[in-house]
Design a protein around this motif. Structure first.
Motif, PDB file in Angstrom:
ATOM      1  N   ALA A 228       0.770  -1.061  -0.243  1.00 57.36           N
ATOM      2  CA  ALA A 228       0.129   0.101   0.111  1.00 57.36           C
ATOM      3  C   ALA A 228       0.680   1.642   0.086  1.00 57.36           C
ATOM      4  O   ALA A 228       0.713   1.997  -0.597  1.00 57.36           O
ATOM      5  CB  ALA A 228      -1.167   0.221   1.590  1.00 57.36           C
ATOM      6  N   LEU A 229       1.812   1.581   0.784  1.00 60.54           N
ATOM      7  CA  LEU A 229       2.982   3.080   0.723  1.00 60.54           C
ATOM      8  C   LEU A 229       3.936   2.685  -0.398  1.00 60.54           C
ATOM      9  O   LEU A 229       4.295   3.365  -0.566  1.00 60.54           O
ATOM     10  CB  LEU A 229       3.880   2.352   2.117  1.00 60.54           C
ATOM     11  N   MET A 230       4.293   1.527  -1.169  1.00 61.07           N
ATOM     12  CA  MET A 230       5.384   1.915  -1.866  1.00 61.07           C
ATOM     13  C   MET A 230       5.101   2.344  -2.822  1.00 61.07           C
ATOM     14  O   MET A 230       6.068   3.497  -3.578  1.00 61.07           O
ATOM     15  CB  MET A 230       5.453  -0.055  -2.180  1.00 61.07           C
ATOM     16  N   PRO A 231       3.659   2.985  -3.938  1.00 60.81           N
ATOM     17  CA  PRO A 231       3.819   3.992  -4.841  1.00 60.81           C
ATOM     18  C   PRO A 231       4.043   4.876  -4.375  1.00 60.81           C
ATOM     19  O   PRO A 231       4.450   5.835  -4.928  1.00 60.81           O
ATOM     20  CB  PRO A 231       2.545   3.066  -5.255  1.00 60.81           C
ATOM     21  N   LEU A 232       3.760   6.167  -3.382  1.00 60.14           N
ATOM     22  CA  LEU A 232       4.170   6.670  -3.047  1.00 60.14           C
ATOM     23  C   LEU A 232       5.428   6.991  -1.829  1.00 60.14           C
ATOM     24  O   LEU A 232       6.094   8.449  -2.481  1.00 60.14           O
ATOM     25  CB  LEU A 232       2.342   6.994  -1.263  1.00 60.14           C
ATOM     26  N   VAL A 233       6.204   5.831  -2.039  1.00 58.09           N
ATOM     27  CA  VAL A 233       7.702   5.887  -1.272  1.00 58.09           C
ATOM     28  C   VAL A 233       8.026   6.225  -2.786  1.00 58.09           C
ATOM     29  O   VAL A 233       9.073   6.619  -2.465  1.00 58.09           O
ATOM     30  CB  VAL A 233       7.823   4.728  -0.834  1.00 58.09           C
ATOM     31  N   LEU A 234       8.312   5.632  -3.687  1.00 59.78           N
ATOM     32  CA  LEU A 234       8.248   5.510  -5.070  1.00 59.78           C
ATOM     33  C   LEU A 234       7.823   7.323  -5.676  1.00 59.78           C
ATOM     34  O   LEU A 234       9.028   7.672  -6.281  1.00 59.78           O
ATOM     35  CB  LEU A 234       8.336   4.994  -5.868  1.00 59.78           C
ATOM     36  N   ALA A 235       7.026   8.006  -5.414  1.00 59.87           N
ATOM     37  CA  ALA A 235       6.737   9.026  -5.733  1.00 59.87           C
ATOM     38  C   ALA A 235       8.219   9.945  -5.196  1.00 59.87           C
ATOM     39  O   ALA A 235       8.483  10.828  -5.663  1.00 59.87           O
ATOM     40  CB  ALA A 235       5.248   9.370  -5.680  1.00 59.87           C
TER      41      ALA A 235
ATOM     42  N   ALA B  63      14.302   4.212  -6.155  1.00 60.62           N
ATOM     43  CA  ALA B  63      13.133   3.744  -7.526  1.00 60.62           C
ATOM     44  C   ALA B  63      12.887   3.524  -8.524  1.00 60.62           C
ATOM     45  O   ALA B  63      12.074   3.265  -9.059  1.00 60.62           O
ATOM     46  CB  ALA B  63      12.345   5.386  -7.277  1.00 60.62           C
ATOM     47  N   LEU B  64      14.519   3.594  -9.557  1.00 63.40           N
ATOM     48  CA  LEU B  64      14.428   3.055 -10.611  1.00 63.40           C
ATOM     49  C   LEU B  64      14.120   2.041 -10.322  1.00 63.40           C
ATOM     50  O   LEU B  64      13.816   1.006 -11.371  1.00 63.40           O
ATOM     51  CB  LEU B  64      15.333   3.511 -11.394  1.00 63.40           C
ATOM     52  N   PHE B  65      15.114   1.106  -9.072  1.00 64.79           N
ATOM     53  CA  PHE B  65      15.231  -0.057  -9.284  1.00 64.79           C
ATOM     54  C   PHE B  65      14.285  -0.830  -8.682  1.00 64.79           C
ATOM     55  O   PHE B  65      13.551  -1.825  -9.269  1.00 64.79           O
ATOM     56  CB  PHE B  65      16.158  -0.584  -8.298  1.00 64.79           C
TER      57      PHE B  65
END
Length: 192
Positions: A33-40, A80-82
């Protein structure tokens, strides 16, 4: 002409992005749930804002700030790229490769760089010293947790990341507030 102090921008970019990822590492919020926000955040604030803060530190002649902010900005971009383009949802294996070991070594080499930077903080204020004092074991705990397949180390590292983020946030806030007020409101603990 007075140049603005770029350090608070870099510290806030580091603090906020680290806080979000560390919430997942500590198991406080589901990683999915959190990873898309972390990547942004990693692309925009942790990566880009920190990298530009580093470039601004270079213009001010601050080697430590230049290396620290540019390096950790690049850390967030590479992370984030990885995750986004090479691994996706971070399965345990990708094409037969052990991603956990690779991520472990990635975090350990960042721990080594952070250790070198930590030694540099011996000459800086106590607030920056404390940020790096918390960050060094965080990287090693997360790295060895992945490398050795010991999730408990990663959880402890997640809590270390939360401490690191809180210290970085305080340091950034102190620099902004103290400059705005023209006096020390939040102490940074100058080295004697």
């Amino acid at each position: 002409m007075k140049l603005a102090n770029p350090a608070p921008l870099g510290l806030f970019g580091f603090a906020l992005t680290t806080w979000l990822l560390s919430m997942a590492n500590a198991g406080l919020l589901p990683e999915g749930a959190l990873m898309p926000l972390v990547l942004a955040m990693a692309f925009a604030f942790g990566g880009t804002a920190q990298f530009f803060a580093g470039m601004m530190e270079m213009a001010r002649g601050n080697t430590f700030g230049f290396v620290a902010f540019s390096s950790y900005g690049a850390f967030w971009w590479s992370f984030a790229l990885f995750v986004k383009f090479f691994v996706g949802d971070i399965p345990s294996t990708v094409a037969g490769a052990d991603v956990g070991a690779a991520v472990g070594w990635y975090l350990i080499i960042w721990g080594a760089l952070t250790t070198a930077m930590w030694i540099g903080t011996f000459a800086l204020n106590r607030a920056v010293f404390l940020v790096f004092t918390a960050l060094v074991p965080t990287f090693f705990l997360l790295g060895f947790g992945k490398l050795l397949g010991m999730p408990a180390l990663g959880t402890i590292g997640g809590y270390g990341g939360l401490i690191t983020a809180a210290l970085a946030f305080y340091t950034g806030a102190a620099e902004v507030i103290n400059e705005a007020h023209g006096k020390t409101v939040l102490p940074l603990g100058a080295r004697s």
